[in-house]
Design a protein around this motif. Structure first.
Motif, PDB file in Angstrom:
ATOM      1  N   ARG A  33       1.949  50.903  47.598  1.00  7.47           N
ATOM      2  CA  ARG A  33       0.535  50.625  47.357  1.00  7.47           C
ATOM      3  C   ARG A  33      -0.144  51.799  46.673  1.00  7.47           C
ATOM      4  N   ARG A 144       0.387  46.702  60.222  1.00  4.33           N
ATOM      5  CA  ARG A 144      -0.774  47.594  60.355  1.00  4.33           C
ATOM      6  C   ARG A 144      -0.350  49.031  60.666  1.00  4.33           C
ATOM      7  N   ASP A 147       1.119  50.426  57.444  1.00  4.61           N
ATOM      8  CA  ASP A 147       0.139  50.456  56.345  1.00  4.61           C
ATOM      9  C   ASP A 147      -1.068  51.327  56.651  1.00  4.61           C
ATOM     10  N   LYS A 148      -1.428  51.428  57.932  1.00  6.06           N
ATOM     11  CA  LYS A 148      -2.722  52.014  58.225  1.00  6.06           C
ATOM     12  C   LYS A 148      -2.722  53.024  59.370  1.00  6.06           C
ATOM     13  N   HIS A 180      -6.270  36.410  54.804  1.00  7.00           N
ATOM     14  CA  HIS A 180      -6.995  37.669  55.001  1.00  7.00           C
ATOM     15  C   HIS A 180      -6.287  38.816  54.263  1.00  7.00           C
ATOM     16  N   LEU A 181      -4.953  38.840  54.350  1.00  5.27           N
ATOM     17  CA  LEU A 181      -4.190  39.878  53.642  1.00  5.27           C
ATOM     18  C   LEU A 181      -4.373  39.760  52.128  1.00  5.27           C
ATOM     19  N   GLU A 182      -4.477  38.519  51.643  1.00  2.21           N
ATOM     20  CA  GLU A 182      -4.638  38.271  50.213  1.00  2.21           C
ATOM     21  C   GLU A 182      -5.917  38.905  49.657  1.00  2.21           C
ATOM     22  N   LEU A 183      -6.922  39.023  50.521  1.00  2.00           N
ATOM     23  CA  LEU A 183      -8.200  39.576  50.061  1.00  2.00           C
ATOM     24  C   LEU A 183      -8.046  41.028  49.625  1.00  2.00           C
ATOM     25  N   THR A 184      -7.256  41.785  50.403  1.00  2.00           N
ATOM     26  CA  THR A 184      -7.106  43.209  50.063  1.00  2.00           C
ATOM     27  C   THR A 184      -5.878  43.468  49.203  1.00  2.00           C
ATOM     28  N   GLU A 185      -4.931  42.533  49.220  1.00  2.00           N
ATOM     29  CA  GLU A 185      -3.684  42.741  48.470  1.00  2.00           C
ATOM     30  C   GLU A 185      -3.271  41.418  47.813  1.00  2.00           C
TER      31      GLU A 185
END
Ligand code: MG
Length: 393
Positions: A33, A144, A147-148, A180-185
């Motif tokens: 990313r 998560r 990734d975070k 929801h994941l599609e929104l950021t990625e």
């Protein structure tokens, strides 16, 4: 179409290094990313594996429950030894099929990083606490974590793993979470759950290796604990078959039940591994896929035969009823759920009881869930006692 050309080993020879044309190639990774220069001596997947092994979440797996709570005995599997067994089985199968061993190892070692303390009891309790706030699901939590939540690098959150490893870590995902994941990625690791396509063969393999591993080690741990007996297991065809075979070949072992058990489990493991290898080779040939992109559009290719799937499901069902729902396990399960619920309530009421980073987060519910999910069994129990003054388990 010439069937021989579709054989995995032939595809492998076209690629060199015994790698199938259907394997993920670290040189052609879909990337990280946050862009980083390549490592001089390691491919992208080896680097992912190393980052996972050095992470804090990985070390916590030592003290997280698989089935038996960590304090119940020193020889039971923990999330860590389970993950190592999945990696061993996965790599062994990958080598034979010409899939990328390093990727399989990375995914296997990371696949359970998102598990809460106290195994499935902890996850169910946390999911209930988060019901009106997006829920809690351990596969998504594993993503998560990598990734975070891991904080090890100056320029980004998480471990910045390559797409292929992250894709394997997210083995299940609800449609709502995928959107929801599609929104950021956009077009990222959530996409396949919307398009209903398959992940890499290495990711598919890790799923199967996970099932082979826990079915086998839960028999071992279950018998060791005394909660299930060999006699009960003889109701299960997969077990009974190899148990009988072992005793026929080694009649002198009838006084050594532990050795008979280990030999039975070993034979079960081997035959499941060979079954997956043969079934996968046939499935690939039948699907006629020649590239990974084609394989993603085909159905699942790394799988048990129908017969082995039925036997494996029978064993899984047996373990569910006889072991995971055993009154003694259910008693600790109930206490573990209470511990998680009371911890959740305590941190919601008093966020400053968490470490500063978590307390300062704007989304307090998610922050409390992340904080509790990261705990080891024993830390959760210590915190529970500190905050409520009561001792559970
Ligand atoms: Mg697992």
């Amino acid at each position: 179409m010439d069937n021989e050309a579709l054989d995995l080993s032939v595809l492998a020879s076209q690629r060199g290094a015994n790698l199938s044309a259907l394997a993920c190639d670290p040189a052609r990774t879909r990337g990280r990313r946050f862009a980083e220069p390549d490592a001089p001596t390691r491919n992208a997947f080896q680097r992912d594996r190393d980052r996972i092994v050095h992470s804090t979440a990985f070390r916590r797996l030592v003290y997280k429950t698989q089935v038996f709570l960590n304090h119940e005995g020193d020889l039971f599997r923990t999330r860590l030894t389970h993950s190592l067994e999945v990696a061993q089985l996965g790599r062994s199968i990958a080598r034979t099929l010409g899939l990328h061993e390093d990727l399989v190892e990375a995914v296997a070692l990371a696949h359970d990083l998102g598990h809460t303390p106290f195994g499935h009891a902890g996850q169910d309790a946390l999911n209930e606490c988060m019901r009106d706030h997006g829920g809690f699901e351990h596969n998504l939590q594993s993503l998560r974590v990598v990734d975070k939540l891991e904080e090890r690098y100056p320029a980004f959150d998480g471990l910045n793993l390559s797409f292929e490893t992250r894709e394997g870590v997210l083995k299940h995902c609800s449609r709502a979470n995928a959107e929801h994941l599609e929104l950021t990625e956009p077009g990222g690791v959530g996409r396949r759950f919307i398009d209903r396509t398959q992940p890499s063969l290495e990711a598919q393999l890790c799923n199967v290796a996970d099932a082979i591993a826990y079915n086998a080690h839960d028999i071992d741990d279950g018998v060791r604990s005394g909660l299930i007996s060999t006699e009960q297991l003889l109701e299960v065809e997969l077990f009974a078959h190899y148990h009988q075979q072992t005793l026929l070949e080694h009649p002198g072992l009838s006084q050594k039940p532990r050795r008979v058990l280990y030999e039975t489990i070993r034979r079960m493991l081997s035959d499941q591994v060979y079954d997956v290898i043969d079934t996968t080779r046939q499935a690939v040939a039948q699907a006629g896929v020649r590239t990974l992109d084609e394989a993603r559009l085909a159905g699942p290719l790394v799988a048990f035969s129908a017969e082995m799937k039925a036997r494996s499901s029978e064993l899984k069902k047996f373990l569910f009823v006889q072991l995971y729902r055993h009154p003694q396990v259910m008693h600790t399960t109930g206490q573990a759920q209470q511990a998680v619920q009371e911890l959740f309530a305590a941190y919601m009421a008093q966020p400053s009881e968490m470490t500063a980073d978590f307390a300062a987060n704007a989304d307090l519910h998610r922050s409390v869930a992340d904080y509790i999910a990261g705990m080891t069994d024993r830390f959760a129990l210590r915190e529970h006692e500190r905050l409520t003054g009561r001792k559970l388990l």
